[in-house]
Design a protein around this motif. Structure first.
Motif, PDB file in Angstrom:
ATOM      1  N   ARG A  91      -4.275  -0.376  -8.415  1.00  0.00           N
ATOM      2  CA  ARG A  91      -5.227   0.159  -8.230  1.00  0.00           C
ATOM      3  C   ARG A  91      -4.914   1.792  -7.485  1.00  0.00           C
ATOM      4  NH1 ARG A  91      -9.346  -3.641  -4.957  1.00  0.00           N
ATOM      5  NH2 ARG A  91      -7.211  -4.459  -4.342  1.00  0.00           N
ATOM      6  N   ILE A  92      -5.543   2.710  -7.664  1.00  0.00           N
ATOM      7  CA  ILE A  92      -5.605   4.140  -7.184  1.00  0.00           C
ATOM      8  C   ILE A  92      -6.573   4.662  -6.683  1.00  0.00           C
ATOM      9  CG2 ILE A  92      -4.618   6.294  -7.896  1.00  0.00           C
ATOM     10  CD1 ILE A  92      -2.914   5.056  -9.836  1.00  0.00           C
ATOM     11  N   PHE A  93      -6.709   4.873  -5.419  1.00  0.00           N
ATOM     12  CA  PHE A  93      -7.911   5.676  -4.808  1.00  0.00           C
ATOM     13  C   PHE A  93      -7.753   7.084  -4.636  1.00  0.00           C
ATOM     14  CE2 PHE A  93      -8.394   0.971  -4.020  1.00  0.00           C
ATOM     15  CZ  PHE A  93      -9.667   0.703  -4.328  1.00  0.00           C
ATOM     16  N   GLU A  94      -8.495   7.911  -5.073  1.00  0.00           N
ATOM     17  CA  GLU A  94      -8.375   9.465  -4.794  1.00  0.00           C
ATOM     18  C   GLU A  94      -9.292   9.760  -3.628  1.00  0.00           C
ATOM     19  OE1 GLU A  94      -6.957  11.666  -8.920  1.00  0.00           O
ATOM     20  OE2 GLU A  94      -9.095  11.047  -8.775  1.00  0.00           O
ATOM     21  N   ASN A  95      -9.029  10.976  -3.114  1.00  0.00           N
ATOM     22  CA  ASN A  95     -10.090  11.425  -2.032  1.00  0.00           C
ATOM     23  C   ASN A  95     -10.172  10.390  -0.881  1.00  0.00           C
ATOM     24  OD1 ASN A  95     -10.846  14.056  -3.548  1.00  0.00           O
ATOM     25  ND2 ASN A  95     -11.777  12.671  -4.795  1.00  0.00           N
ATOM     26  N   SER A  96      -9.040   9.718  -0.659  1.00  0.00           N
ATOM     27  CA  SER A  96      -8.975   8.797   0.264  1.00  0.00           C
ATOM     28  C   SER A  96      -7.895   9.141   1.137  1.00  0.00           C
ATOM     29  CB  SER A  96      -8.628   7.525  -0.440  1.00  0.00           C
ATOM     30  OG  SER A  96      -9.881   7.037  -1.329  1.00  0.00           O
ATOM     31  N   ARG A  97      -7.906  10.158   1.923  1.00  0.00           N
ATOM     32  CA  ARG A  97      -7.031  10.604   2.806  1.00  0.00           C
ATOM     33  C   ARG A  97      -6.825   9.448   3.993  1.00  0.00           C
ATOM     34  NH1 ARG A  97      -4.105  14.727   3.697  1.00  0.00           N
ATOM     35  NH2 ARG A  97      -5.134  15.962   1.851  1.00  0.00           N
ATOM     36  N   VAL A  98      -5.504   9.070   4.503  1.00  0.00           N
ATOM     37  CA  VAL A  98      -5.127   8.133   5.443  1.00  0.00           C
ATOM     38  C   VAL A  98      -5.316   8.759   6.879  1.00  0.00           C
ATOM     39  CG1 VAL A  98      -3.488   6.965   6.205  1.00  0.00           C
ATOM     40  CG2 VAL A  98      -3.559   6.738   3.788  1.00  0.00           C
ATOM     41  N   SER A 138       1.233  -6.787  -6.435  1.00  0.00           N
ATOM     42  CA  SER A 138      -0.089  -6.225  -6.260  1.00  0.00           C
ATOM     43  C   SER A 138      -0.005  -4.665  -5.484  1.00  0.00           C
ATOM     44  CB  SER A 138      -1.008  -6.822  -5.825  1.00  0.00           C
ATOM     45  OG  SER A 138      -0.930  -7.518  -4.246  1.00  0.00           O
ATOM     46  N   VAL A 139      -0.682  -3.602  -6.020  1.00  0.00           N
ATOM     47  CA  VAL A 139      -0.367  -2.374  -5.493  1.00  0.00           C
ATOM     48  C   VAL A 139      -1.570  -1.660  -5.331  1.00  0.00           C
ATOM     49  CG1 VAL A 139       0.992  -0.205  -5.593  1.00  0.00           C
ATOM     50  CG2 VAL A 139       1.991  -2.346  -6.232  1.00  0.00           C
ATOM     51  N   ILE A 140      -1.975  -0.918  -4.138  1.00  0.00           N
ATOM     52  CA  ILE A 140      -2.722   0.083  -4.046  1.00  0.00           C
ATOM     53  C   ILE A 140      -2.267   1.350  -3.477  1.00  0.00           C
ATOM     54  CG2 ILE A 140      -4.920   0.516  -2.508  1.00  0.00           C
ATOM     55  CD1 ILE A 140      -5.688  -2.262  -2.541  1.00  0.00           C
ATOM     56  N   VAL A 141      -2.707   2.253  -4.073  1.00  0.00           N
ATOM     57  CA  VAL A 141      -2.062   3.753  -3.760  1.00  0.00           C
ATOM     58  C   VAL A 141      -3.405   4.500  -3.391  1.00  0.00           C
ATOM     59  CG1 VAL A 141      -1.072   5.818  -4.866  1.00  0.00           C
ATOM     60  CG2 VAL A 141      -0.533   3.696  -5.773  1.00  0.00           C
ATOM     61  N   LEU A 142      -3.084   5.238  -1.974  1.00  0.00           N
ATOM     62  CA  LEU A 142      -3.861   5.971  -1.544  1.00  0.00           C
ATOM     63  C   LEU A 142      -3.710   7.537  -1.633  1.00  0.00           C
ATOM     64  CD1 LEU A 142      -4.844   3.860   1.741  1.00  0.00           C
ATOM     65  CD2 LEU A 142      -6.113   3.634  -0.478  1.00  0.00           C
ATOM     66  N   GLU A 143      -4.453   8.134  -2.237  1.00  0.00           N
ATOM     67  CA  GLU A 143      -4.233   9.714  -2.365  1.00  0.00           C
ATOM     68  C   GLU A 143      -5.452  10.622  -1.415  1.00  0.00           C
ATOM     69  OE1 GLU A 143      -3.486  13.474  -2.918  1.00  0.00           O
ATOM     70  OE2 GLU A 143      -1.944  11.660  -3.595  1.00  0.00           O
ATOM     71  N   CYS A 195       0.831  -1.319  -0.016  1.00  0.00           N
ATOM     72  CA  CYS A 195      -0.034   0.009  -0.104  1.00  0.00           C
ATOM     73  C   CYS A 195       1.130   1.178  -0.027  1.00  0.00           C
ATOM     74  CB  CYS A 195      -0.802   0.312   1.251  1.00  0.00           C
ATOM     75  SG  CYS A 195      -1.936   1.469   1.386  1.00  0.00           S
ATOM     76  N   VAL A 196       0.559   2.126  -0.890  1.00  0.00           N
ATOM     77  CA  VAL A 196       1.461   3.344  -1.180  1.00  0.00           C
ATOM     78  C   VAL A 196       0.477   4.496  -0.751  1.00  0.00           C
ATOM     79  CG1 VAL A 196       2.589   4.865  -2.593  1.00  0.00           C
ATOM     80  CG2 VAL A 196       2.775   2.285  -2.818  1.00  0.00           C
ATOM     81  N   ILE A 197       0.977   5.464   0.258  1.00  0.00           N
ATOM     82  CA  ILE A 197       0.321   6.295   0.714  1.00  0.00           C
ATOM     83  C   ILE A 197       1.057   7.578  -0.117  1.00  0.00           C
ATOM     84  CG2 ILE A 197      -0.108   8.185   2.683  1.00  0.00           C
ATOM     85  CD1 ILE A 197       0.247   5.451   4.540  1.00  0.00           C
ATOM     86  N   GLY A 198       0.358   8.220  -0.999  1.00  0.00           N
ATOM     87  CA  GLY A 198       0.549   9.495  -1.644  1.00  0.00           C
ATOM     88  C   GLY A 198       0.871   9.181  -3.125  1.00  0.00           C
ATOM     89  N   ALA A 199      -0.102   9.971  -4.026  1.00  0.00           N
ATOM     90  CA  ALA A 199       0.036   9.559  -5.600  1.00  0.00           C
ATOM     91  C   ALA A 199       0.768  10.850  -6.241  1.00  0.00           C
ATOM     92  CB  ALA A 199      -1.294   9.597  -6.179  1.00  0.00           C
ATOM     93  N   GLY A 200       1.980  11.196  -5.814  1.00  0.00           N
ATOM     94  CA  GLY A 200       2.804  12.079  -6.325  1.00  0.00           C
ATOM     95  C   GLY A 200       3.940  11.491  -6.930  1.00  0.00           C
ATOM     96  N   PHE A 201       4.923  12.044  -7.504  1.00  0.00           N
ATOM     97  CA  PHE A 201       5.897  11.464  -8.245  1.00  0.00           C
ATOM     98  C   PHE A 201       6.824  10.139  -7.460  1.00  0.00           C
ATOM     99  CE2 PHE A 201       7.155  15.328 -10.969  1.00  0.00           C
ATOM    100  CZ  PHE A 201       6.283  14.897 -11.803  1.00  0.00           C
ATOM    101  N   THR A 202       6.855  10.378  -6.078  1.00  0.00           N
ATOM    102  CA  THR A 202       7.371   9.330  -5.391  1.00  0.00           C
ATOM    103  C   THR A 202       6.595   8.013  -5.180  1.00  0.00           C
ATOM    104  OG1 THR A 202       8.618  10.979  -3.981  1.00  0.00           O
ATOM    105  CG2 THR A 202       8.807   8.804  -3.087  1.00  0.00           C
ATOM    106  N   GLY A 203       5.523   8.153  -4.856  1.00  0.00           N
ATOM    107  CA  GLY A 203       4.332   7.195  -4.783  1.00  0.00           C
ATOM    108  C   GLY A 203       4.360   6.476  -6.085  1.00  0.00           C
ATOM    109  N   ILE A 204       4.046   7.429  -7.132  1.00  0.00           N
ATOM    110  CA  ILE A 204       3.630   6.533  -8.226  1.00  0.00           C
ATOM    111  C   ILE A 204       4.924   5.911  -9.112  1.00  0.00           C
ATOM    112  CG2 ILE A 204       2.827   7.080 -10.785  1.00  0.00           C
ATOM    113  CD1 ILE A 204       0.693   7.147  -8.718  1.00  0.00           C
TER     114      ILE A 204
END
Length: 435
Positions: free
Chosen positions: A210-217, A62-67, A41-50
């Motif tokens: 998979r990438i989820f937006e408006n999903s603040r941790v 398998s990767v999930i990104v939370l932005e 699980c990656v927290i943040g969909a900026g350059f580092t996370g993506i």
């Protein structure tokens, strides 16, 4: 970059930037709801996370990104769009601080971030207006001498794309009377940063991520199998990568207490006459000057001048963004006095005390990277890839970065801004006096 402006009618949820208005992909990804499971699980969909997510997805994880907002919402989607090689501190400084062995290892990686960008643009057909070439502009003979020293040191690390520019040659790159010379980097360049990170995100999704937006941790339960929680869901993972940078908030004070948000301002003119913009920047190289608080600018694909500068320690924005940047633009290009400004925006990047990124672990399963200190376009791509390598069991390069000291700002949160302002005033005075 700061979230003061959310009025982009072309692309809701983003700052009112030219980038958001000209984004190729405006799809809004879903909000995380319910319980999900992934390898990472990656927290943040900026350059580092993506970048990390793409490295992992390419290697079968398998990767999930939370932005918390939108992909590229922060500095990754608002910056000057310049591919500048190296780090926020030069390799000589790194050698003095951390020893020649660390400088050698970081030097071996120092051109990789730009190459990662170019490789991914080619591999995935990302339309982000990639243009090669960068120019560092000098106001004084002292700055020219310093650039020559940087060039000589870079060449020891295999960077052969640098070339000194005399005062008579400056006009080949920028038609401005302010500069006495400079240096070009043929391995530099510029891009539309939001379209780059959106294209990389689409590549992640094409590989099953998979990438989820408006999903603040809202919470992170550490352990052998960490759980990342949001308002409406959770992700159970084998590993978590924390890549929130200046927009991490107070989720993990152990990280955020050692960095400071800093705002920078950018604006874009109306589309200019093609002949005029080509006259101003004939080689279509991006430009940044050599001052401590520097200006940076470049042409866009639709013939605007995109001009940035100014700094706000602590992430505070000026009331009048255009009023901060436009006077400097007119010092450089007085012929643009009548040009309309179509977009002006601001945003925060994460600054560390050493101006070197912080990378490390919060537990055996939770890794982090942040604090690229205003030099993030290339560095984030490199460090994101290294995070992916570490998760895959190849931690040699991660260990180099994580061994560098992560120091708190003197005075903590209370005094870090005034003390940093004092230092910036001193270096700014030296720039003005040419010493």
């Amino acid at each position: 970059m700061s979230d003061q402006i959310r009025t982009n009618t072309h692309n809701p949820g983003h700052a009112n930037s030219w980038y958001a208005a000209s984004a190729n992909d405006r799809r809004i990804r879903p909000v995380l709801e319910g319980e999900e499971v992934a390898d990472v699980c990656v927290i943040g969909a900026g350059f580092t996370g993506i970048s990390a997510a793409l490295q992992l997805a390419e290697n079968g994880f398998s990767v999930i990104v939370l932005e918390g907002e939108r992909i590229g919402f922060g500095a990754s989607g608002r910056n000057g769009g310049q591919i500048v090689n190296g780090y926020s501190r030069d390799l000589e400084t790194i050698a003095r601080r951390y020893g020649p062995d660390k400088a050698l290892k970081l030097g071996q990686m120092s051109l990789e971030g730009g190459q990662i960008i170019r490789d991914r643009v080619a591999k995935y057909g990302i339309r982000c207006g990639l243009v090669d070439g960068g120019f560092f502009a000098a106001f004084t003979d002292k700055q020219v001498r310093e650039m020559a020293g940087v060039k000589a040191h870079w060449e020891k690390h295999g960077h052969t794309g640098l070339e000194m520019v005399s005062k008579a040659e400056v006009g080949q790159y920028v038609k401005a009377d302010r500069y006495v010379g400079g240096m070009i980097d043929r391995l530099g360049g510029h891009i539309h940063p939001l379209n780059l990170v959106l294209g990389e995100a689409a590549a992640v999704e094409s590989l099953g991520g998979r990438i989820f937006e408006n999903s603040r941790v809202t919470g992170l339960d550490m352990g052998a199998n960490p759980v990342v929680r949001t308002a409406k869901g959770s992700v159970k993972a084998k590993y978590v990568l924390v890549c929130g940078n200046a927009y991490l908030g107070q989720l993990l004070p152990k990280i955020t207490d050692k960095m400071m948000p800093v705002s920078s301002q950018v604006m874009a003119t109306e589309p200019l006459d093609a002949q005029l913009i080509e006259e101003l920047l004939p080689a279509n190289y991006c430009v940044e000057d050599a001052n401590y608080v520097l200006d940076y600018y470049r042409r866009t694909a639709d013939n605007r001048l995109l001009y940035g500068g100014g700094i706000g320690y602590g992430g505070q924005d000026p009331a009048d963004l255009t009023g901060v940047i436009r006077p400097n633009m007119l010092k450089t290009f007085p012929q643009l006095a009548g040009a309309k400004i179509d977009f002006a925006w601001s945003g925060n990047f994460a600054l560390t005390l050493t101006r070197i990124p912080h990378m490390g672990k919060l537990s055996d399963t939770v890794y982090f990277s942040h604090g690229d200190s205003g030099h993030g376009v290339t560095t984030t791509h490199l460090l994101g890839k290294i995070l992916g390598e570490a998760v895959a069991g190849h931690a040699g390069r991660f260990d180099v970065w994580s061994s560098l000291p992560a120091l708190p700002f003197p005075g903590g949160k209370t005094f870090r801004v005034p003390l940093t302002l004092l230092g910036a005033w001193w270096y700014g005075l030296r720039d003005r006096l040419g010493i």
